[in-house]
Design a protein around this motif. Structure first.
Motif, PDB file in Angstrom:
ATOM      1  N   VAL A  12      15.395  -0.604 -11.666  1.00  0.00           N
ATOM      2  CA  VAL A  12      14.575  -0.219 -12.825  1.00  0.00           C
ATOM      3  C   VAL A  12      14.995  -0.992 -14.072  1.00  0.00           C
ATOM      4  N   ALA A  13      16.276  -1.184 -14.252  1.00  0.00           N
ATOM      5  CA  ALA A  13      16.751  -1.917 -15.430  1.00  0.00           C
ATOM      6  C   ALA A  13      16.240  -3.355 -15.419  1.00  0.00           C
ATOM      7  N   ALA A  14      16.238  -3.981 -14.241  1.00  0.00           N
ATOM      8  CA  ALA A  14      15.741  -5.356 -14.140  1.00  0.00           C
ATOM      9  C   ALA A  14      14.243  -5.412 -14.403  1.00  0.00           C
ATOM     10  N   ILE A  15      13.508  -4.432 -13.881  1.00  0.00           N
ATOM     11  CA  ILE A  15      12.058  -4.381 -14.117  1.00  0.00           C
ATOM     12  C   ILE A  15      11.762  -4.251 -15.603  1.00  0.00           C
ATOM     13  N   MET A  16      12.417  -3.292 -16.254  1.00  0.00           N
ATOM     14  CA  MET A  16      12.158  -3.067 -17.679  1.00  0.00           C
ATOM     15  C   MET A  16      12.650  -4.240 -18.522  1.00  0.00           C
ATOM     16  N   GLY A  17      13.783  -4.814 -18.114  1.00  0.00           N
ATOM     17  CA  GLY A  17      14.286  -5.973 -18.844  1.00  0.00           C
ATOM     18  C   GLY A  17      13.330  -7.141 -18.794  1.00  0.00           C
ATOM     19  N   SER A  18      12.714  -7.358 -17.640  1.00  0.00           N
ATOM     20  CA  SER A  18      11.770  -8.467 -17.500  1.00  0.00           C
ATOM     21  C   SER A  18      10.499  -8.227 -18.310  1.00  0.00           C
ATOM     22  N   LEU A  19       9.956  -7.019 -18.247  1.00  0.00           N
ATOM     23  CA  LEU A  19       8.689  -6.762 -18.923  1.00  0.00           C
ATOM     24  C   LEU A  19       8.853  -6.653 -20.432  1.00  0.00           C
ATOM     25  N   TYR A  20       9.985  -6.135 -20.880  1.00  0.00           N
ATOM     26  CA  TYR A  20      10.232  -6.084 -22.324  1.00  0.00           C
ATOM     27  C   TYR A  20      10.775  -7.409 -22.851  1.00  0.00           C
ATOM     28  N   GLY A  21      11.324  -8.230 -21.956  1.00  0.00           N
ATOM     29  CA  GLY A  21      11.827  -9.536 -22.361  1.00  0.00           C
ATOM     30  C   GLY A  21      10.791 -10.618 -22.168  1.00  0.00           C
ATOM     31  N   ALA A  22      10.678 -11.143 -20.958  1.00  0.00           N
ATOM     32  CA  ALA A  22       9.717 -12.219 -20.680  1.00  0.00           C
ATOM     33  C   ALA A  22       8.272 -11.743 -20.748  1.00  0.00           C
ATOM     34  N   GLY A  23       8.049 -10.467 -20.416  1.00  0.00           N
ATOM     35  CA  GLY A  23       6.686  -9.945 -20.402  1.00  0.00           C
ATOM     36  C   GLY A  23       6.012 -10.073 -19.061  1.00  0.00           C
ATOM     37  N   ILE A  24       6.745 -10.494 -18.034  1.00  0.00           N
ATOM     38  CA  ILE A  24       6.173 -10.668 -16.698  1.00  0.00           C
ATOM     39  C   ILE A  24       7.293 -10.600 -15.666  1.00  0.00           C
ATOM     40  N   THR A  25       6.965 -10.078 -14.487  1.00  0.00           N
ATOM     41  CA  THR A  25       7.879 -10.101 -13.354  1.00  0.00           C
ATOM     42  C   THR A  25       7.036  -9.997 -12.087  1.00  0.00           C
ATOM     43  N   GLY A  26       7.672 -10.059 -10.926  1.00  0.00           N
ATOM     44  CA  GLY A  26       6.893 -10.028  -9.696  1.00  0.00           C
ATOM     45  C   GLY A  26       7.747  -9.718  -8.489  1.00  0.00           C
ATOM     46  N   LEU A  27       7.055  -9.560  -7.371  1.00  0.00           N
ATOM     47  CA  LEU A  27       7.717  -9.306  -6.097  1.00  0.00           C
ATOM     48  C   LEU A  27       7.077 -10.204  -5.052  1.00  0.00           C
ATOM     49  N   LYS A  28       7.867 -11.085  -4.490  1.00  0.00           N
ATOM     50  CA  LYS A  28       7.364 -11.999  -3.463  1.00  0.00           C
ATOM     51  C   LYS A  28       7.243 -11.286  -2.118  1.00  0.00           C
ATOM     52  N   GLY A  29       6.187 -11.616  -1.376  1.00  0.00           N
ATOM     53  CA  GLY A  29       6.018 -11.068  -0.041  1.00  0.00           C
ATOM     54  C   GLY A  29       5.831  -9.567  -0.006  1.00  0.00           C
ATOM     55  N   ALA A  30       5.203  -9.021  -1.031  1.00  0.00           N
ATOM     56  CA  ALA A  30       5.022  -7.568  -1.087  1.00  0.00           C
ATOM     57  C   ALA A  30       4.044  -7.063  -0.034  1.00  0.00           C
ATOM     58  N   PHE A  31       3.080  -7.905   0.328  1.00  0.00           N
ATOM     59  CA  PHE A  31       2.043  -7.507   1.274  1.00  0.00           C
ATOM     60  C   PHE A  31       1.937  -8.533   2.398  1.00  0.00           C
ATOM     61  N   PRO A  32       1.546  -8.094   3.593  1.00  0.00           N
ATOM     62  CA  PRO A  32       1.340  -9.052   4.694  1.00  0.00           C
ATOM     63  C   PRO A  32       0.188 -10.000   4.372  1.00  0.00           C
ATOM     64  N   ARG A  33       0.281 -11.218   4.849  1.00  0.00           N
ATOM     65  CA  ARG A  33      -0.786 -12.187   4.604  1.00  0.00           C
ATOM     66  C   ARG A  33      -2.121 -11.720   5.195  1.00  0.00           C
ATOM     67  N   GLU A  34      -2.055 -10.978   6.285  1.00  0.00           N
ATOM     68  CA  GLU A  34      -3.288 -10.465   6.893  1.00  0.00           C
ATOM     69  C   GLU A  34      -3.992  -9.497   5.955  1.00  0.00           C
ATOM     70  N   TRP A  35      -3.222  -8.668   5.271  1.00  0.00           N
ATOM     71  CA  TRP A  35      -3.790  -7.729   4.294  1.00  0.00           C
ATOM     72  C   TRP A  35      -4.449  -8.499   3.148  1.00  0.00           C
ATOM     73  N   VAL A  36      -3.802  -9.558   2.691  1.00  0.00           N
ATOM     74  CA  VAL A  36      -4.352 -10.359   1.595  1.00  0.00           C
ATOM     75  C   VAL A  36      -5.602 -11.114   2.047  1.00  0.00           C
ATOM     76  N   GLN A  37      -5.596 -11.603   3.266  1.00  0.00           N
ATOM     77  CA  GLN A  37      -6.780 -12.286   3.785  1.00  0.00           C
ATOM     78  C   GLN A  37      -7.981 -11.337   3.801  1.00  0.00           C
TER      79      GLN A  37
END
Length: 277
Positions: A12-37
């Motif tokens: 949570v600290a990293a999430i809040m630090g990123s959004l209050y600092g850089a203003g953006i963050t993300g998670l790689k590979g959160a969903f299967p490629r089949e779901w995205v397709q």
């Protein structure tokens, strides 16, 4: 909210630090490629339908559109909003009573040009005076982004910039562009990745010189009282709403209907400032 033992937890600290600092963050590979397709197939169908309907697609620049949609028009909506990372980001930044207020998608087509640097809406007093973020925008690309496809660019930390000189509180003057260009980061997400940002962080879509569109899903979430739901029309049929768990229902700031109605989109300022699509 009680979590199952096997539910992943995130910093949570990293999430809040990123959004209050850089203003953006993300998670790689959160969903299967089949779901995205599958999501990409749904968005392609909805885009075709929107272009055939008066007011169905809003221009956000040359060869670029935004389309607001109904949650049940896509397969996997519940999977998206119940992803543990999405839930934890929303709760950490917006509080446990966060509200989902918007779902739609952007399509920068071949020939799309650089957008002007902008925010997605004016900053509220909550951000300007209290220094709190009261809304978030999640993005999911439906394609592997390549350098010639008009990647998204963002200027980290600019969610706190004074908007007193901005047109409509959203579009900074060209005199500030050198600062944003010095700060800018270009994002190259792949299918399955998800990002989240403050929509106040200065950003733009860049020129798509390829022969492929770059569709991206947008999920808008508010803290209670932020008020952005007034610019949207999140609709769910009662029969679909009743299939959702109570802890999912309570996060949807929506209008319940017997039959889905066409959405009257209200993004006129973006269309005016960014030019015709």
């Amino acid at each position: 909210m009680t979590q199952a033992i096997d539910t992943p937890t995130y910093d949570v600290a990293a999430i809040m630090g990123s959004l209050y600092g850089a203003g953006i963050t993300g998670l790689k590979g959160a969903f299967p490629r089949e779901w995205v397709q599958q999501l990409g197939e749904d968005l392609a169908r909805l885009y075709t339908e929107a272009l055939q309907r008066p007011g169905g697609a809003v221009g956000r620049g040359t060869n670029r559109h935004y389309v607001e949609i109904h949650p049940e028009d896509i397969r996997g909506f519940e999977t998206l909003i119940t992803h543990p990372w999405v839930q934890q980001v929303c709760a950490a930044v917006l509080g446990p009573d966060y509200q989902i207020v918007e779902i739609g998608f952007d399509v920068p087509n071949p020939g799309a040009k650089d957008q002007p640097w902008h925010r997605d809406f004016p900053a509220t007093d909550t951000t300007l005076r209290e220094r709190r973020l009261d809304s978030l925008a999640f993005n999911i690309t439906t394609v592997d982004v390549e350098p010639d496809m008009g990647p998204f660019e963002i200027a980290p930390g600019t969610q706190w910039d004074d908007p007193s000189s901005f047109d409509h509180g959203m579009f900074p003057p060209a005199t500030l562009y050198p600062r944003y260009e010095a700060l800018r980061e270009q994002k190259m997400p792949r299918m399955g990745d998800i990002s989240v940002r403050s929509a106040l962080t200065i950003h733009r879509g860049t020129a798509n010189t390829s022969n492929k569109p770059r569709p991206v899903l947008v999920l808008g979430v508010d803290a209670p009282g932020a008020g952005h739901h007034e610019k949207h029309d999140l609709q769910l049929t009662r029969r679909y709403y009743d299939t959702l768990a109570p802890d999912v229902q309570r996060h949807l700031l929506c209008r319940l209907v017997d039959e889905l109605e066409p959405i009257m989109q209200g993004h006129t300022i973006e269309g005016l400032m960014m030019g015709d699509a």
